[in-house]
Scaffold this motif. Structure first.
Motif, PDB file in Angstrom:
ATOM      1  N   UNK A  74      51.377  30.417  32.520  1.00 21.63           N
ATOM      2  CA  UNK A  74      49.327  30.450  33.350  1.00 21.63           C
ATOM      3  C   UNK A  74      49.005  30.246  33.951  1.00 21.63           C
ATOM      4  N   UNK A  75      49.600  29.024  34.945  1.00 21.52           N
ATOM      5  CA  UNK A  75      49.827  28.284  35.625  1.00 21.52           C
ATOM      6  C   UNK A  75      50.611  29.378  36.967  1.00 21.52           C
ATOM      7  N   UNK A  76      51.544  30.250  36.908  1.00 22.01           N
ATOM      8  CA  UNK A  76      51.788  30.871  38.079  1.00 22.01           C
ATOM      9  C   UNK A  76      51.381  32.266  38.588  1.00 22.01           C
ATOM     10  N   UNK A  77      50.707  32.475  39.755  1.00 18.49           N
ATOM     11  CA  UNK A  77      49.371  33.570  39.938  1.00 18.49           C
ATOM     12  C   UNK A  77      50.061  34.476  39.160  1.00 18.49           C
ATOM     13  N   UNK A  78      51.800  35.302  39.130  1.00 14.63           N
ATOM     14  CA  UNK A  78      52.487  36.820  39.233  1.00 14.63           C
ATOM     15  C   UNK A  78      51.704  36.440  37.249  1.00 14.63           C
ATOM     16  N   UNK A  79      51.873  35.599  36.493  1.00 15.96           N
ATOM     17  CA  UNK A  79      52.267  35.983  35.154  1.00 15.96           C
ATOM     18  C   UNK A  79      50.764  36.163  34.956  1.00 15.96           C
ATOM     19  N   UNK A  80      50.172  34.917  35.274  1.00 15.15           N
ATOM     20  CA  UNK A  80      48.919  34.895  35.416  1.00 15.15           C
ATOM     21  C   UNK A  80      48.539  36.190  35.497  1.00 15.15           C
ATOM     22  N   UNK A  81      47.988  36.976  36.598  1.00 20.19           N
ATOM     23  CA  UNK A  81      47.579  38.492  36.746  1.00 20.19           C
ATOM     24  C   UNK A  81      48.786  39.536  36.267  1.00 20.19           C
ATOM     25  N   UNK A  82      49.863  39.443  35.694  1.00 15.95           N
ATOM     26  CA  UNK A  82      50.399  39.550  34.877  1.00 15.95           C
ATOM     27  C   UNK A  82      49.511  40.370  33.594  1.00 15.95           C
ATOM     28  N   UNK A  83      49.289  39.409  33.366  1.00 16.39           N
ATOM     29  CA  UNK A  83      48.876  38.871  31.430  1.00 16.39           C
ATOM     30  C   UNK A  83      46.799  39.771  31.815  1.00 16.39           C
ATOM     31  N   UNK A  84      46.757  39.267  33.508  1.00 19.37           N
ATOM     32  CA  UNK A  84      44.916  39.531  33.358  1.00 19.37           C
ATOM     33  C   UNK A  84      44.977  41.526  33.391  1.00 19.37           C
ATOM     34  N   UNK A  85      46.209  42.174  33.703  1.00 23.38           N
ATOM     35  CA  UNK A  85      46.485  43.443  34.462  1.00 23.38           C
ATOM     36  C   UNK A  85      46.213  44.045  32.857  1.00 23.38           C
ATOM     37  N   UNK A  86      47.419  43.894  32.252  1.00 23.99           N
ATOM     38  CA  UNK A  86      47.748  44.073  31.212  1.00 23.99           C
ATOM     39  C   UNK A  86      46.394  44.143  29.959  1.00 23.99           C
ATOM     40  N   UNK A  87      46.151  42.881  29.493  1.00 26.28           N
ATOM     41  CA  UNK A  87      44.538  43.511  29.653  1.00 26.28           C
ATOM     42  C   UNK A  87      43.249  44.414  29.185  1.00 26.28           C
ATOM     43  N   UNK A  88      43.222  44.280  30.906  1.00 24.98           N
ATOM     44  CA  UNK A  88      42.929  45.318  31.063  1.00 24.98           C
ATOM     45  C   UNK A  88      42.551  46.941  31.298  1.00 24.98           C
ATOM     46  N   UNK A  89      44.899  47.033  31.257  1.00 23.32           N
ATOM     47  CA  UNK A  89      45.467  47.812  31.029  1.00 23.32           C
ATOM     48  C   UNK A  89      44.787  48.285  29.120  1.00 23.32           C
ATOM     49  N   UNK A  90      45.511  47.252  28.610  1.00 26.53           N
ATOM     50  CA  UNK A  90      44.650  47.813  27.075  1.00 26.53           C
ATOM     51  C   UNK A  90      43.164  48.296  27.078  1.00 26.53           C
ATOM     52  N   UNK A  91      42.268  47.724  27.442  1.00 24.15           N
ATOM     53  CA  UNK A  91      40.767  47.663  27.597  1.00 24.15           C
ATOM     54  C   UNK A  91      40.919  49.125  27.817  1.00 24.15           C
ATOM     55  N   UNK A  92      40.969  49.362  29.196  1.00 22.40           N
ATOM     56  CA  UNK A  92      40.556  51.932  29.357  1.00 22.40           C
ATOM     57  C   UNK A  92      41.631  52.443  28.211  1.00 22.40           C
ATOM     58  N   UNK A  93      43.355  51.268  28.000  1.00 26.24           N
ATOM     59  CA  UNK A  93      43.633  52.667  26.626  1.00 26.24           C
ATOM     60  C   UNK A  93      43.057  52.872  26.417  1.00 26.24           C
ATOM     61  N   UNK A  94      42.450  52.024  25.484  1.00 28.48           N
ATOM     62  CA  UNK A  94      41.534  51.991  24.264  1.00 28.48           C
ATOM     63  C   UNK A  94      40.540  53.104  25.074  1.00 28.48           C
ATOM     64  N   UNK A  95      39.661  52.473  26.326  1.00 25.80           N
ATOM     65  CA  UNK A  95      38.490  53.367  25.984  1.00 25.80           C
ATOM     66  C   UNK A  95      38.688  54.722  25.822  1.00 25.80           C
ATOM     67  N   UNK A  96      40.117  55.396  26.130  1.00 23.51           N
ATOM     68  CA  UNK A  96      40.407  56.817  26.035  1.00 23.51           C
ATOM     69  C   UNK A  96      40.404  56.625  25.530  1.00 23.51           C
TER      70      UNK A  96
END
Length: 110
Positions: A74-96
């Motif tokens: 989580x100290x690496x921007x790229x890794x942090x962004x991937x985790x955030x995007x994955x959490x958002x993607x999961x939320x969107x997938x569940x919403x659908x």
């Protein structure tokens, strides 16, 4: 908005690829809640601890465990962004698939 352009299968695949190791861990839900809150609070330990209702050392332990399990720092921007995007993607997938409206940081559904 960009994630919403992808199909639910692709969103789910991305989320599973990134978050799968945490999902497989017995403490996965707590780890993912900590990651989501940590990212949402811009890496501030105290704010994350307050949001989760735990001590800041508990947050540090959970973040360390999440990093070890996921292989992402989580100290690496790229890794942090991937985790955030994955959490958002999961939320969107569940919403659908379950009629829940997208939004938030995913912490309330993990």
């Amino acid at each position: 908005m960009l994630l919403a352009l992808l199909g639910h299968a692709r969103l789910g695949g991305f989320a599973d690829a990134v978050l799968g190791p945490c999902d497989a861990d017995p403490h996965g839900p707590a780890l993912l809640r900590a990651v989501a809150a940590f990212v949402e609070h811009n890496g501030h330990w105290e704010a994350t601890a307050t949001a989760l209702g735990v001590h800041r050392h508990t947050v540090r332990n959970r973040i360390t465990a999440a990093e070890q399990v996921s292989g992402r720092r989580l100290s690496a921007a790229q890794d942090r962004h991937q985790l955030w995007l994955a959490l958002q993607a999961r939320d969107l997938g569940r919403a659908g698939t379950d009629g829940v409206s997208p939004g938030g940081n995913g912490a309330d559904r993990l």
